[in-house]
Design a protein around this motif. Structure first.
Motif, PDB file in Angstrom:
ATOM      1  N   VAL A   1       0.859  -1.074   0.011  1.00 29.37           N
ATOM      2  CA  VAL A   1       0.186   0.072   0.054  1.00 29.37           C
ATOM      3  C   VAL A   1       0.795   1.259  -0.059  1.00 29.37           C
ATOM      4  CG1 VAL A   1      -1.841   1.347   1.418  1.00 29.37           C
ATOM      5  CG2 VAL A   1      -1.921  -1.174   1.311  1.00 29.37           C
ATOM      6  N   SER A   2       0.595   2.156  -0.918  1.00 28.01           N
ATOM      7  CA  SER A   2       1.010   3.379  -0.771  1.00 28.01           C
ATOM      8  C   SER A   2       0.451   4.405  -0.378  1.00 28.01           C
ATOM      9  CB  SER A   2       1.714   3.637  -2.403  1.00 28.01           C
ATOM     10  OG  SER A   2       2.567   2.820  -2.792  1.00 28.01           O
ATOM     11  N   VAL A   3       1.027   5.585   0.150  1.00 30.11           N
ATOM     12  CA  VAL A   3       0.177   6.520   0.731  1.00 30.11           C
ATOM     13  C   VAL A   3       0.723   8.113   0.261  1.00 30.11           C
ATOM     14  CG1 VAL A   3      -0.538   8.084   2.766  1.00 30.11           C
ATOM     15  CG2 VAL A   3      -0.515   5.509   2.852  1.00 30.11           C
ATOM     16  N   ASP A   4       0.139   8.898  -0.462  1.00 31.00           N
ATOM     17  CA  ASP A   4       0.400  10.111  -0.629  1.00 31.00           C
ATOM     18  C   ASP A   4      -0.082  10.931   0.157  1.00 31.00           C
ATOM     19  OD1 ASP A   4       1.486   9.366  -3.161  1.00 31.00           O
ATOM     20  OD2 ASP A   4      -0.492   9.636  -4.313  1.00 31.00           O
ATOM     21  N   VAL A   5       0.686  11.804   0.862  1.00 30.66           N
ATOM     22  CA  VAL A   5       0.511  12.987   1.766  1.00 30.66           C
ATOM     23  C   VAL A   5       0.467  14.359   1.147  1.00 30.66           C
ATOM     24  CG1 VAL A   5       1.349  14.142   3.913  1.00 30.66           C
ATOM     25  CG2 VAL A   5       1.692  11.734   3.796  1.00 30.66           C
ATOM     26  N   LEU A   6      -0.884  14.748   1.239  1.00 32.91           N
ATOM     27  CA  LEU A   6      -1.031  16.031   0.413  1.00 32.91           C
ATOM     28  C   LEU A   6      -1.668  17.215   1.407  1.00 32.91           C
ATOM     29  CD1 LEU A   6      -3.173  14.646  -2.743  1.00 32.91           C
ATOM     30  CD2 LEU A   6      -0.511  15.329  -2.455  1.00 32.91           C
ATOM     31  N   SER A   7      -1.195  18.267   1.665  1.00 31.12           N
ATOM     32  CA  SER A   7      -1.444  19.292   2.608  1.00 31.12           C
ATOM     33  C   SER A   7      -1.389  20.651   2.144  1.00 31.12           C
ATOM     34  CB  SER A   7      -1.022  19.178   4.041  1.00 31.12           C
ATOM     35  OG  SER A   7       0.468  19.121   3.947  1.00 31.12           O
ATOM     36  N   GLU A   8      -2.205  21.777   2.701  1.00 32.08           N
ATOM     37  CA  GLU A   8      -1.932  23.047   2.088  1.00 32.08           C
ATOM     38  C   GLU A   8      -0.711  23.511   2.964  1.00 32.08           C
ATOM     39  OE1 GLU A   8      -5.479  24.807   3.567  1.00 32.08           O
ATOM     40  OE2 GLU A   8      -6.645  24.112   1.912  1.00 32.08           O
ATOM     41  N   PRO A   9       0.134  24.154   2.160  1.00 31.81           N
ATOM     42  CA  PRO A   9       1.315  24.742   2.735  1.00 31.81           C
ATOM     43  C   PRO A   9       1.213  25.608   3.995  1.00 31.81           C
ATOM     44  CG  PRO A   9       0.953  25.720   0.707  1.00 31.81           C
ATOM     45  CD  PRO A   9      -0.170  24.866   0.890  1.00 31.81           C
ATOM     46  N   ASP A  10       0.181  26.559   4.046  1.00 33.01           N
ATOM     47  CA  ASP A  10       0.063  27.127   5.195  1.00 33.01           C
ATOM     48  C   ASP A  10      -1.021  26.850   6.252  1.00 33.01           C
ATOM     49  OD1 ASP A  10      -2.302  27.389   3.700  1.00 33.01           O
ATOM     50  OD2 ASP A  10      -2.518  29.570   3.799  1.00 33.01           O
ATOM     51  N   LEU A  11      -0.813  25.583   6.674  1.00 32.14           N
ATOM     52  CA  LEU A  11      -1.606  25.182   7.733  1.00 32.14           C
ATOM     53  C   LEU A  11      -1.089  25.821   8.977  1.00 32.14           C
ATOM     54  CD1 LEU A  11      -1.646  21.309   6.990  1.00 32.14           C
ATOM     55  CD2 LEU A  11      -3.586  22.955   6.523  1.00 32.14           C
ATOM     56  N   PRO A  12      -1.993  26.080   9.765  1.00 27.23           N
ATOM     57  CA  PRO A  12      -1.896  26.697  11.270  1.00 27.23           C
ATOM     58  C   PRO A  12      -1.211  25.787  11.991  1.00 27.23           C
ATOM     59  CG  PRO A  12      -4.295  26.262  11.099  1.00 27.23           C
ATOM     60  CD  PRO A  12      -3.679  26.025   9.649  1.00 27.23           C
ATOM     61  N   ILE A  13      -0.475  26.087  13.194  1.00 28.60           N
ATOM     62  CA  ILE A  13      -0.168  25.351  14.311  1.00 28.60           C
ATOM     63  C   ILE A  13      -1.471  25.426  15.251  1.00 28.60           C
ATOM     64  CG2 ILE A  13       1.555  25.100  16.205  1.00 28.60           C
ATOM     65  CD1 ILE A  13       2.534  24.569  13.340  1.00 28.60           C
ATOM     66  N   VAL A  14      -1.977  24.329  15.710  1.00 36.80           N
ATOM     67  CA  VAL A  14      -3.249  24.127  16.595  1.00 36.80           C
ATOM     68  C   VAL A  14      -2.865  23.606  17.801  1.00 36.80           C
ATOM     69  CG1 VAL A  14      -4.739  24.018  14.533  1.00 36.80           C
ATOM     70  CG2 VAL A  14      -3.799  21.962  15.428  1.00 36.80           C
ATOM     71  N   GLN A  15      -3.684  23.768  18.874  1.00 33.39           N
ATOM     72  CA  GLN A  15      -3.693  23.457  20.216  1.00 33.39           C
ATOM     73  C   GLN A  15      -4.164  21.747  20.161  1.00 33.39           C
ATOM     74  OE1 GLN A  15      -5.697  25.922  22.810  1.00 33.39           O
ATOM     75  NE2 GLN A  15      -3.798  27.018  23.346  1.00 33.39           N
ATOM     76  N   GLY A  16      -3.395  21.038  21.109  1.00 36.73           N
ATOM     77  CA  GLY A  16      -3.732  19.492  21.333  1.00 36.73           C
ATOM     78  C   GLY A  16      -2.623  18.769  21.658  1.00 36.73           C
ATOM     79  N   ASP A  17      -2.934  17.492  21.939  1.00 35.95           N
ATOM     80  CA  ASP A  17      -1.804  16.493  22.150  1.00 35.95           C
ATOM     81  C   ASP A  17      -1.248  15.909  20.904  1.00 35.95           C
ATOM     82  OD1 ASP A  17      -0.315  14.433  22.981  1.00 35.95           O
ATOM     83  OD2 ASP A  17      -1.398  14.051  24.759  1.00 35.95           O
ATOM     84  N   PRO A  18       0.033  16.151  20.338  1.00 34.82           N
ATOM     85  CA  PRO A  18       0.483  15.928  19.187  1.00 34.82           C
ATOM     86  C   PRO A  18       0.553  14.276  19.430  1.00 34.82           C
ATOM     87  CG  PRO A  18       2.079  16.967  20.130  1.00 34.82           C
ATOM     88  CD  PRO A  18       1.039  17.187  20.946  1.00 34.82           C
ATOM     89  N   LYS A  19       0.855  13.418  20.548  1.00 32.58           N
ATOM     90  CA  LYS A  19       1.225  12.189  20.605  1.00 32.58           C
ATOM     91  C   LYS A  19      -0.336  11.483  20.217  1.00 32.58           C
ATOM     92  CE  LYS A  19       4.386  10.875  23.165  1.00 32.58           C
ATOM     93  NZ  LYS A  19       5.440  10.642  24.118  1.00 32.58           N
ATOM     94  N   ARG A  20      -1.168  11.905  21.060  1.00 32.49           N
ATOM     95  CA  ARG A  20      -2.381  11.414  20.980  1.00 32.49           C
ATOM     96  C   ARG A  20      -3.207  11.208  19.568  1.00 32.49           C
ATOM     97  NH1 ARG A  20      -6.320  12.709  25.891  1.00 32.49           N
ATOM     98  NH2 ARG A  20      -7.631  11.240  24.790  1.00 32.49           N
ATOM     99  N   PHE A  21      -3.079  12.575  18.935  1.00 32.51           N
ATOM    100  CA  PHE A  21      -3.607  12.696  17.665  1.00 32.51           C
ATOM    101  C   PHE A  21      -2.663  11.781  16.689  1.00 32.51           C
ATOM    102  CE2 PHE A  21      -4.577  14.625  13.717  1.00 32.51           C
ATOM    103  CZ  PHE A  21      -5.865  14.984  13.724  1.00 32.51           C
TER     104      PHE A  21
END
Length: 284
Positions: A210-230
């Motif tokens: 299985v291959s995965v393409d990661v596509l995301s907008e270049p100007d995504l904001p930094i958001v609050q939350g637990d990075p490990k749990r997410f």
């Protein structure tokens, strides 16, 4: 500038954690002390981006250090935290193949925090002892104190109270600094989370093709939350989709405004022919 040729055998004997990255910022070596301090292994880390070994805002500090050492040949000092332990980091350039420049990071336990706590402890202990002596003299029923002596002991007690307040203020400022660090550790960089989740499942996905393409907008904001749990939630979502054996998947992230607040929406889809509906989006 040091050479990488003889470094690994020597660095293995250091008690301080050490990690070495190539000119592309990818890990090529870490010593046993780093494995113990960060709960990882050399096999798990080699080939990964150096910044991925760290969490929260510390990643940005590491990225800046790699740029300074690899691109400008400069040494950089900064601080990071890992599981409530503070480290001072020295990042220095290191020669690779005699020409290209990589980075070596030497981490030492940040003793400033411990020294500060011990100093406050000593200050409080001295002030409390001084206050106790003053109260003992003033409260003794058989004490025959002149007005001058009584005023002296009252002044001593007041001075001790002032010292206690000052020490408490210093302790509060230290706690505020810890809280700000904790807030920084509860911030999510969507680009890092997506990349780390895919990298963490690379072996499992390769086994089933299985291959995965990661596509995301270049100007995504930094958001609050637990990075490990997410990241754990995202990995669980990926595993569930990979179990269905699609040819490839697309993992995307975009900005979204919901009821006046800014969020990042992560969507996992199967773009293959005849694919079923995508997984429900994750919102952070």
């Amino acid at each position: 500038m040091e050479s990488l040729s003889n470094a690994p055998s020597l660095l293995n004997y250091l008690d301080a954690p050490v990690v070495v990255a190539d000119p592309d910022g990818c890990v090529v070596f870490l010593n046993p002390a780093f494995e113990v301090s960060f709960g990882t292994t050399r096999e798990r880390c080699e080939g990964r981006a150096l910044a991925e070994l760290f969490e929260g805002g510390d990643r940005e500090a590491v990225l800046a250090a790699v740029a300074a050492t690899c691109l400008r040949g400069q040494s950089v000092r900064f601080r990071i935290r890992h599981h409530e332990r503070g480290f001072q980091v020295l990042a220095s350039p290191i020669a690779v193949d005699g020409q290209r420049v990589g980075s070596v990071l030497l981490l030492t336990e940040d003793l400033l925090e411990l020294e500060g706590l011990h100093r406050v402890k000593r200050e409080l202990g001295t002030a409390v002892e001084q206050l106790g002596v003053a109260l003992d003299h003033l409260a003794r029923p058989d004490a025959q104190l002149s007005d001058g002596e009584r005023q002296d002991w009252i002044a001593s007690g007041r001075g001790a109270v002032a010292d206690c307040r000052r020490a408490a203020g210093n302790l509060g400022r230290m706690a505020d600094g810890q809280a700000r660090q904790g807030e920084r550790d509860r911030m999510i960089d969507p680009h890092h989370v997506l990349r780390d989740a895919v990298a963490g499942l690379a072996y499992e996905m390769a086994e089933v093709g299985v291959s995965v393409d990661v596509l995301s907008e270049p100007d995504l904001p930094i958001v609050q939350g637990d990075p490990k749990r997410f990241q754990e939630a995202l990995e669980a979502l990926l595993r569930a989709r990979v179990a269905q054996s699609p040819a490839w998947l697309t993992l995307g992230a975009k900005r979204a405004e919901i009821e006046g607040s800014l969020f990042v929406v992560v969507i996992l889809t199967d773009p293959g022919p005849g694919a079923g509906p995508g997984a429900p989006p994750l919102v952070m």
